[in-house]
Motif scaffolding. Structure first.
Motif, PDB file in Angstrom:
ATOM      1  N   PHE A  62       0.816  -1.248   0.033  1.00  0.00           N
ATOM      2  CA  PHE A  62       0.048  -0.040   0.049  1.00  0.00           C
ATOM      3  C   PHE A  62       0.894   1.091   0.027  1.00  0.00           C
ATOM      4  O   PHE A  62       0.448   2.436  -0.332  1.00  0.00           O
ATOM      5  CB  PHE A  62      -1.140   0.143   0.936  1.00  0.00           C
ATOM      6  CG  PHE A  62      -2.127  -0.999   0.925  1.00  0.00           C
ATOM      7  CD1 PHE A  62      -2.959  -0.726  -0.005  1.00  0.00           C
ATOM      8  CD2 PHE A  62      -2.210  -2.323   1.593  1.00  0.00           C
ATOM      9  CE1 PHE A  62      -3.990  -1.632  -0.382  1.00  0.00           C
ATOM     10  CE2 PHE A  62      -3.292  -3.055   1.407  1.00  0.00           C
ATOM     11  CZ  PHE A  62      -4.044  -2.691   0.348  1.00  0.00           C
ATOM     12  N   ALA A  63       2.070   1.139   0.541  1.00  0.00           N
ATOM     13  CA  ALA A  63       2.801   2.407   0.649  1.00  0.00           C
ATOM     14  C   ALA A  63       3.728   2.540  -0.996  1.00  0.00           C
ATOM     15  O   ALA A  63       4.120   3.692  -1.294  1.00  0.00           O
ATOM     16  CB  ALA A  63       3.783   2.298   1.767  1.00  0.00           C
ATOM     17  N   VAL A  64       3.844   1.671  -1.552  1.00  0.00           N
ATOM     18  CA  VAL A  64       5.022   1.588  -2.404  1.00  0.00           C
ATOM     19  C   VAL A  64       4.414   1.205  -3.830  1.00  0.00           C
ATOM     20  O   VAL A  64       4.631   1.957  -4.885  1.00  0.00           O
ATOM     21  CB  VAL A  64       6.034   0.592  -2.350  1.00  0.00           C
ATOM     22  CG1 VAL A  64       7.094   0.748  -3.456  1.00  0.00           C
ATOM     23  CG2 VAL A  64       6.922   1.035  -0.876  1.00  0.00           C
ATOM     24  N   HIS A  65       3.616   0.141  -3.893  1.00  0.00           N
ATOM     25  CA  HIS A  65       3.374  -0.560  -5.218  1.00  0.00           C
ATOM     26  C   HIS A  65       1.845  -0.475  -5.659  1.00  0.00           C
ATOM     27  O   HIS A  65       1.700  -0.684  -6.750  1.00  0.00           O
ATOM     28  CB  HIS A  65       3.779  -2.052  -4.998  1.00  0.00           C
ATOM     29  CG  HIS A  65       5.130  -2.394  -4.763  1.00  0.00           C
ATOM     30  ND1 HIS A  65       6.152  -2.240  -5.506  1.00  0.00           N
ATOM     31  CD2 HIS A  65       5.598  -2.984  -3.639  1.00  0.00           C
ATOM     32  CE1 HIS A  65       7.542  -2.550  -4.983  1.00  0.00           C
ATOM     33  NE2 HIS A  65       6.963  -2.941  -3.799  1.00  0.00           N
ATOM     34  N   ILE A  66       0.844  -0.161  -4.895  1.00  0.00           N
ATOM     35  CA  ILE A  66      -0.524  -0.073  -5.237  1.00  0.00           C
ATOM     36  C   ILE A  66      -1.110   0.674  -6.296  1.00  0.00           C
ATOM     37  O   ILE A  66      -1.588   0.241  -7.222  1.00  0.00           O
ATOM     38  CB  ILE A  66      -1.405   0.076  -3.940  1.00  0.00           C
ATOM     39  CG1 ILE A  66      -2.719  -0.495  -4.152  1.00  0.00           C
ATOM     40  CG2 ILE A  66      -1.316   1.513  -3.437  1.00  0.00           C
ATOM     41  CD1 ILE A  66      -2.921  -1.858  -4.331  1.00  0.00           C
ATOM     42  N   ASP A  67      -0.198   1.881  -6.548  1.00  0.00           N
ATOM     43  CA  ASP A  67      -0.552   2.645  -7.595  1.00  0.00           C
ATOM     44  C   ASP A  67      -0.024   2.314  -9.066  1.00  0.00           C
ATOM     45  O   ASP A  67      -0.267   2.930  -9.919  1.00  0.00           O
ATOM     46  CB  ASP A  67      -0.019   4.251  -7.337  1.00  0.00           C
ATOM     47  CG  ASP A  67      -0.923   4.940  -6.192  1.00  0.00           C
ATOM     48  OD1 ASP A  67      -1.811   4.562  -5.911  1.00  0.00           O
ATOM     49  OD2 ASP A  67      -0.187   5.721  -5.643  1.00  0.00           O
ATOM     50  N   ASN A  68       0.963   1.394  -8.958  1.00  0.00           N
ATOM     51  CA  ASN A  68       1.533   0.744 -10.418  1.00  0.00           C
ATOM     52  C   ASN A  68       0.761  -0.152 -10.733  1.00  0.00           C
ATOM     53  O   ASN A  68       1.483  -0.870 -11.715  1.00  0.00           O
ATOM     54  CB  ASN A  68       3.177   0.494  -9.726  1.00  0.00           C
ATOM     55  CG  ASN A  68       3.974   1.840  -9.420  1.00  0.00           C
ATOM     56  OD1 ASN A  68       3.621   2.848  -9.950  1.00  0.00           O
ATOM     57  ND2 ASN A  68       4.758   1.374  -8.457  1.00  0.00           N
ATOM     58  N   GLY A  69      -0.382  -0.425 -10.174  1.00  0.00           N
ATOM     59  CA  GLY A  69      -1.047  -1.826 -10.744  1.00  0.00           C
ATOM     60  C   GLY A  69      -0.272  -3.189 -10.278  1.00  0.00           C
ATOM     61  O   GLY A  69       0.501  -3.036  -9.264  1.00  0.00           O
ATOM     62  N   LEU A  70      -0.968  -4.116 -10.811  1.00  0.00           N
ATOM     63  CA  LEU A  70      -0.286  -5.514 -10.381  1.00  0.00           C
ATOM     64  C   LEU A  70       1.065  -6.003 -10.555  1.00  0.00           C
ATOM     65  O   LEU A  70       1.629  -6.347 -10.040  1.00  0.00           O
ATOM     66  CB  LEU A  70      -1.591  -6.571 -10.938  1.00  0.00           C
ATOM     67  CG  LEU A  70      -1.297  -8.004 -10.462  1.00  0.00           C
ATOM     68  CD1 LEU A  70      -1.453  -8.274  -9.053  1.00  0.00           C
ATOM     69  CD2 LEU A  70      -2.095  -8.824 -11.450  1.00  0.00           C
ATOM     70  N   PHE A  71       1.352  -5.815 -12.128  1.00  0.00           N
ATOM     71  CA  PHE A  71       2.619  -6.411 -12.503  1.00  0.00           C
ATOM     72  C   PHE A  71       3.990  -5.840 -12.111  1.00  0.00           C
ATOM     73  O   PHE A  71       4.038  -4.583 -11.984  1.00  0.00           O
ATOM     74  CB  PHE A  71       2.319  -6.567 -14.071  1.00  0.00           C
ATOM     75  CG  PHE A  71       1.097  -7.224 -14.331  1.00  0.00           C
ATOM     76  CD1 PHE A  71       1.151  -8.649 -14.177  1.00  0.00           C
ATOM     77  CD2 PHE A  71       0.036  -6.825 -14.960  1.00  0.00           C
ATOM     78  CE1 PHE A  71       0.202  -9.608 -14.405  1.00  0.00           C
ATOM     79  CE2 PHE A  71      -0.912  -7.363 -15.196  1.00  0.00           C
ATOM     80  CZ  PHE A  71      -1.100  -8.892 -15.329  1.00  0.00           C
ATOM     81  N   SER A 103       6.372  -5.762 -13.626  1.00  0.00           N
ATOM     82  CA  SER A 103       7.252  -4.960 -14.776  1.00  0.00           C
ATOM     83  C   SER A 103       6.933  -3.433 -14.397  1.00  0.00           C
ATOM     84  O   SER A 103       7.692  -2.686 -15.268  1.00  0.00           O
ATOM     85  CB  SER A 103       6.808  -5.676 -16.210  1.00  0.00           C
ATOM     86  OG  SER A 103       5.334  -5.533 -16.270  1.00  0.00           O
ATOM     87  N   ASN A 104       5.820  -3.147 -14.050  1.00  0.00           N
ATOM     88  CA  ASN A 104       5.537  -1.865 -13.802  1.00  0.00           C
ATOM     89  C   ASN A 104       5.670  -1.309 -12.174  1.00  0.00           C
ATOM     90  O   ASN A 104       5.193  -0.268 -11.677  1.00  0.00           O
ATOM     91  CB  ASN A 104       4.122  -1.368 -14.036  1.00  0.00           C
ATOM     92  CG  ASN A 104       3.749  -1.627 -15.598  1.00  0.00           C
ATOM     93  OD1 ASN A 104       4.727  -1.095 -16.252  1.00  0.00           O
ATOM     94  ND2 ASN A 104       2.789  -2.182 -15.899  1.00  0.00           N
ATOM     95  N   ASN A 105       6.696  -2.137 -11.563  1.00  0.00           N
ATOM     96  CA  ASN A 105       6.793  -1.941 -10.109  1.00  0.00           C
ATOM     97  C   ASN A 105       5.415  -2.179  -9.274  1.00  0.00           C
ATOM     98  O   ASN A 105       5.248  -1.445  -8.351  1.00  0.00           O
ATOM     99  CB  ASN A 105       7.580  -0.478  -9.655  1.00  0.00           C
ATOM    100  CG  ASN A 105       8.046  -0.701  -8.470  1.00  0.00           C
ATOM    101  OD1 ASN A 105       8.569  -1.561  -7.920  1.00  0.00           O
ATOM    102  ND2 ASN A 105       7.956   0.421  -7.721  1.00  0.00           N
ATOM    103  N   GLY A 106       4.659  -3.078 -10.053  1.00  0.00           N
ATOM    104  CA  GLY A 106       3.270  -3.218  -9.323  1.00  0.00           C
ATOM    105  C   GLY A 106       3.358  -4.153  -7.892  1.00  0.00           C
ATOM    106  O   GLY A 106       4.578  -4.825  -7.275  1.00  0.00           O
ATOM    107  N   TYR A 107       2.440  -4.755  -7.448  1.00  0.00           N
ATOM    108  CA  TYR A 107       2.170  -5.363  -6.233  1.00  0.00           C
ATOM    109  C   TYR A 107       2.403  -6.823  -6.304  1.00  0.00           C
ATOM    110  O   TYR A 107       2.032  -7.266  -5.187  1.00  0.00           O
ATOM    111  CB  TYR A 107       1.441  -4.728  -5.296  1.00  0.00           C
ATOM    112  CG  TYR A 107      -0.140  -4.876  -5.873  1.00  0.00           C
ATOM    113  CD1 TYR A 107      -1.112  -5.992  -5.757  1.00  0.00           C
ATOM    114  CD2 TYR A 107      -0.889  -3.703  -6.557  1.00  0.00           C
ATOM    115  CE1 TYR A 107      -2.183  -6.293  -6.340  1.00  0.00           C
ATOM    116  CE2 TYR A 107      -1.925  -3.946  -7.282  1.00  0.00           C
ATOM    117  CZ  TYR A 107      -2.933  -5.210  -7.107  1.00  0.00           C
ATOM    118  OH  TYR A 107      -3.786  -5.286  -7.602  1.00  0.00           O
TER     119      TYR A 107
END
Length: 159
Positions: free
Chosen positions: A102-111, A113-117
């Protein structure tokens, strides 16, 4: 010594080999990530660099947050590898992964490859399952539980 009811709750596990299969690789991964944060190993930035980055994304005080997250990952990961206090180690690790999601990855989507979660979510799912099922058949928790039981039955433990 630990209360036997508390020891039973924390240390007992009916899990078999699957817990070992989950614990060891995930514990090694977490310990390596923690070593990056704490010691700057494996290309990490150490406490100072990690702390500055964490403060820059709003997790302040950054140095303390780096110490807490690095410590949770490093020592929690080592504990998981050994199956030592598996449930508490897994619970702390799961909580750490939730914060990462929630602090780092959530805004980048799931994957990833986009620094997702997706990766943090996978680690969260594994550590949460270990917190629920315990360390399994091949864990130091089992040895500790046997010692607690032996001490509780009036036998002396020779460490």
């Amino acid at each position: 010594m630990m209360n036997s009811k508390l020891a039973q709750t924390v240390l007992h596990s009916n899990a078999g080999y699957a817990a070992l299969v989950l614990r060891v690789p995930v514990g090694l991964i977490l310990a390596a990530h923690g070593a990056q944060k704490l010691f700057g190993w494996f290309g990490g930035y150490g406490l100072e660099g990690t702390g500055q980055w964490l403060a820059s994304i709003g997790l302040a005080p950054g140095y303390l947050m780096a110490l807490l997250s690095g410590g949770a990952e490093f020592f929690g990961g080592l504990a998981l590898v050994l199956g030592l206090l598996t449930r508490p180690a897994a619970l702390v690790s799961a909580f750490t992964m939730l914060i990462a999601i929630f602090a780092v990855h959530i805004d980048n989507g799931l994957f990833m490859s986009n620094n997702g979660y997706e990766y943090a979510l996978t680690l969260f799912a594994v550590t949460l399952s270990l917190a629920i099922q315990g360390g399994g058949r091949f864990a130091l928790d089992k040895v500790l539980l046997e010692r607690v039981a032996a001490t509780g039955n009036g036998q002396r433990s020779h460490a």
